[in-house]
Design a protein around this motif. Structure first.
Motif, PDB file in Angstrom:
ATOM      1  N   PHE A 140       2.746 -15.151   4.042  1.00  0.00           N
ATOM      2  CA  PHE A 140       2.228 -14.303   3.109  1.00  0.00           C
ATOM      3  C   PHE A 140       3.054 -13.258   4.212  1.00  0.00           C
ATOM      4  CE2 PHE A 140      -1.251 -17.370   2.295  1.00  0.00           C
ATOM      5  CZ  PHE A 140      -1.457 -17.480   0.998  1.00  0.00           C
ATOM      6  N   ASN A 141       3.561 -13.411   5.395  1.00  0.00           N
ATOM      7  CA  ASN A 141       3.773 -11.573   5.570  1.00  0.00           C
ATOM      8  C   ASN A 141       4.861 -10.934   5.032  1.00  0.00           C
ATOM      9  OD1 ASN A 141       2.098 -11.206   7.526  1.00  0.00           O
ATOM     10  ND2 ASN A 141       2.797 -12.182   9.329  1.00  0.00           N
ATOM     11  N   ALA A 142       5.677 -12.397   4.268  1.00  0.00           N
ATOM     12  CA  ALA A 142       7.128 -11.952   3.905  1.00  0.00           C
ATOM     13  C   ALA A 142       6.501 -12.014   2.301  1.00  0.00           C
ATOM     14  CB  ALA A 142       8.020 -12.888   3.828  1.00  0.00           C
ATOM     15  N   HIS A 143       5.452 -12.550   2.177  1.00  0.00           N
ATOM     16  CA  HIS A 143       5.385 -12.443   0.559  1.00  0.00           C
ATOM     17  C   HIS A 143       4.030 -11.624   0.307  1.00  0.00           C
ATOM     18  CE1 HIS A 143       7.859 -15.664   0.341  1.00  0.00           C
ATOM     19  NE2 HIS A 143       8.226 -15.112  -0.259  1.00  0.00           N
ATOM     20  N   LEU A 144       3.684 -10.530   1.128  1.00  0.00           N
ATOM     21  CA  LEU A 144       2.449  -9.772   0.827  1.00  0.00           C
ATOM     22  C   LEU A 144       2.631  -8.914  -0.812  1.00  0.00           C
ATOM     23  CD1 LEU A 144       2.250  -7.137   4.516  1.00  0.00           C
ATOM     24  CD2 LEU A 144       0.457  -9.718   3.263  1.00  0.00           C
ATOM     25  N   GLU A 145       3.625  -8.672  -1.554  1.00  0.00           N
ATOM     26  CA  GLU A 145       3.284  -7.952  -2.562  1.00  0.00           C
ATOM     27  C   GLU A 145       3.220  -8.930  -3.437  1.00  0.00           C
ATOM     28  OE1 GLU A 145       7.386 -11.332  -2.474  1.00  0.00           O
ATOM     29  OE2 GLU A 145       6.308  -9.782  -0.795  1.00  0.00           O
ATOM     30  N   ALA A 146       2.798 -10.369  -3.486  1.00  0.00           N
ATOM     31  CA  ALA A 146       1.821 -11.039  -4.246  1.00  0.00           C
ATOM     32  C   ALA A 146       0.722 -10.891  -4.389  1.00  0.00           C
ATOM     33  CB  ALA A 146       2.132 -12.416  -4.055  1.00  0.00           C
ATOM     34  N   PHE A 147       0.206  -9.878  -3.088  1.00  0.00           N
ATOM     35  CA  PHE A 147      -1.774  -8.984  -3.112  1.00  0.00           C
ATOM     36  C   PHE A 147      -1.415  -8.671  -4.052  1.00  0.00           C
ATOM     37  CE2 PHE A 147      -2.669 -10.922   1.668  1.00  0.00           C
ATOM     38  CZ  PHE A 147      -2.734 -11.881   1.366  1.00  0.00           C
ATOM     39  N   ASN A 148      -0.515  -7.473  -4.384  1.00  0.00           N
ATOM     40  CA  ASN A 148      -0.567  -6.291  -5.281  1.00  0.00           C
ATOM     41  C   ASN A 148       0.392  -5.547  -4.945  1.00  0.00           C
ATOM     42  OD1 ASN A 148      -0.714  -4.364  -6.777  1.00  0.00           O
ATOM     43  ND2 ASN A 148      -2.598  -3.577  -6.463  1.00  0.00           N
ATOM     44  N   PRO A 149       1.352  -5.711  -5.817  1.00  0.00           N
ATOM     45  CA  PRO A 149       2.997  -4.906  -5.641  1.00  0.00           C
ATOM     46  C   PRO A 149       3.050  -4.162  -5.930  1.00  0.00           C
ATOM     47  CG  PRO A 149       3.132  -6.190  -8.148  1.00  0.00           C
ATOM     48  CD  PRO A 149       1.870  -6.608  -6.871  1.00  0.00           C
ATOM     49  N   GLN A 150       2.070  -2.913  -6.327  1.00  0.00           N
ATOM     50  CA  GLN A 150       2.088  -1.381  -6.624  1.00  0.00           C
ATOM     51  C   GLN A 150       1.668  -1.329  -5.372  1.00  0.00           C
ATOM     52  OE1 GLN A 150       4.012  -0.667  -9.049  1.00  0.00           O
ATOM     53  NE2 GLN A 150       3.995  -2.816  -9.620  1.00  0.00           N
TER      54      GLN A 150
END
Length: 276
Positions: A10-20
């Motif tokens: 999750f820390n490596a893919h926090l953009e999945a929560f909202n990339p903007q």
């Protein structure tokens, strides 16, 4: 997958929560000595939970998520400051999902994938910020944890649901994705039309206004209205949760009102029944 690897993912893919969202550059989950926490914009976020019990048998059937927000100046039992400083729409969307995943990680660390449902908040600003397909992104994030929407109860403001058609549309979207919905703070004077609006929005659980336990403690003068509220909620098919069992005598008072579920500070000791 070990929880440490899940958190690293999750820390490596926090953009999945909202990339903007710019806020994702100032956020991370932590796992230390078996404890899940997070850091966000210089603040430490420590999740916790307390049990929600069936009145009949006093056995835990769900858990209410809570959070402690700390920095060098103060410790608070609220996330309001995070939303206060997140004016950008994209950051609000990120923040709400980040907090819900934090609670899911903590829930998983305590109870495993077969845990009873977890109550988590959906902030009213999140409802405003997301235009459609509410619940789809969070569903995909839960899947990374091996969890499903049916294991989550999303808590929304009853007043927002009753006043805002977009909030009701969001509720229906959440419901269609499989989440249970809790309307928090249903007014004591709610009329049949209000109950039907909540039902139409996908609400299955309801909790009364925050002052009702205070009214119940004051004496019998308020009991007819409190009893009627419970009856109306149950008549339309709602699961009634009565929180605020915090003082000696509260359990006896509430038992006479016959809600289905209860919660509060006095009941935290019952957590052992599920953890044993």
């Amino acid at each position: 997958m070990p929880l440490t690897q899940v958190i690293e993912y999750f820390n490596a893919h926090l953009e999945a929560f909202n990339p903007q969202a710019s806020l994702r550059r100032h956020a991370r989950y932590l796992y230390d000595n078996g404890q899940v926490s997070a850091e966000l914009a210089g603040k430490r976020l420590q999740p916790s939970q307390r049990p929600i019990l069936e009145l009949a048998g006093l056995m835990p059937v769900a858990h209410e998520s809570r959070i402690q927000l700390a920095d060098r100046h103060s410790v608070q039992e609220t996330t309001d400051p995070l939303y206060f400083f997140s004016w950008d729409r994209e950051d609000v969307i990120f923040l709400d999902r980040f907090l819900r995943v934090l609670h899911a990680l903590h829930h998983l660390s305590r109870h495993g994938i077969d845990a009873s449902p977890l109550v988590v908040d959906v902030h009213w600003r999140h409802l405003q910020a997301v235009e459609a397909s509410h619940g789809a992104v969070f569903e995909s994030l839960l899947a990374r944890l091996g969890l499903y929407p049916r294991q989550v109860v999303l808590r929304l403001s009853a007043l927002r649901l009753l006043a805002d058609s977009h909030a009701r549309d969001a509720g229906r979207s959440f419901h269609e994705h499989g989440y249970h919905l809790l309307a928090q703070g249903v007014p004591l004077e709610a009329e049949l039309s209000a109950w039907r609006q909540l039902q139409d929005a996908g609400v299955e659980w309801v909790a009364p206004e925050s002052n009702v336990m205070h009214l119940a403690r004051r004496g019998r003068e308020h009991w007819p209205r409190l009893t009627q509220w419970n009856r109306e909620a149950r008549a339309i098919g709602m699961t009634v949760w009565w929180p605020g069992i915090d003082e000696p005598g509260d359990l006896g008072r509430v038992s006479q009102l016959e809600p289905m579920l209860i919660g509060g500070n006095l009941l935290e000791a019952f957590t052992w029944a599920e953890d044993a």
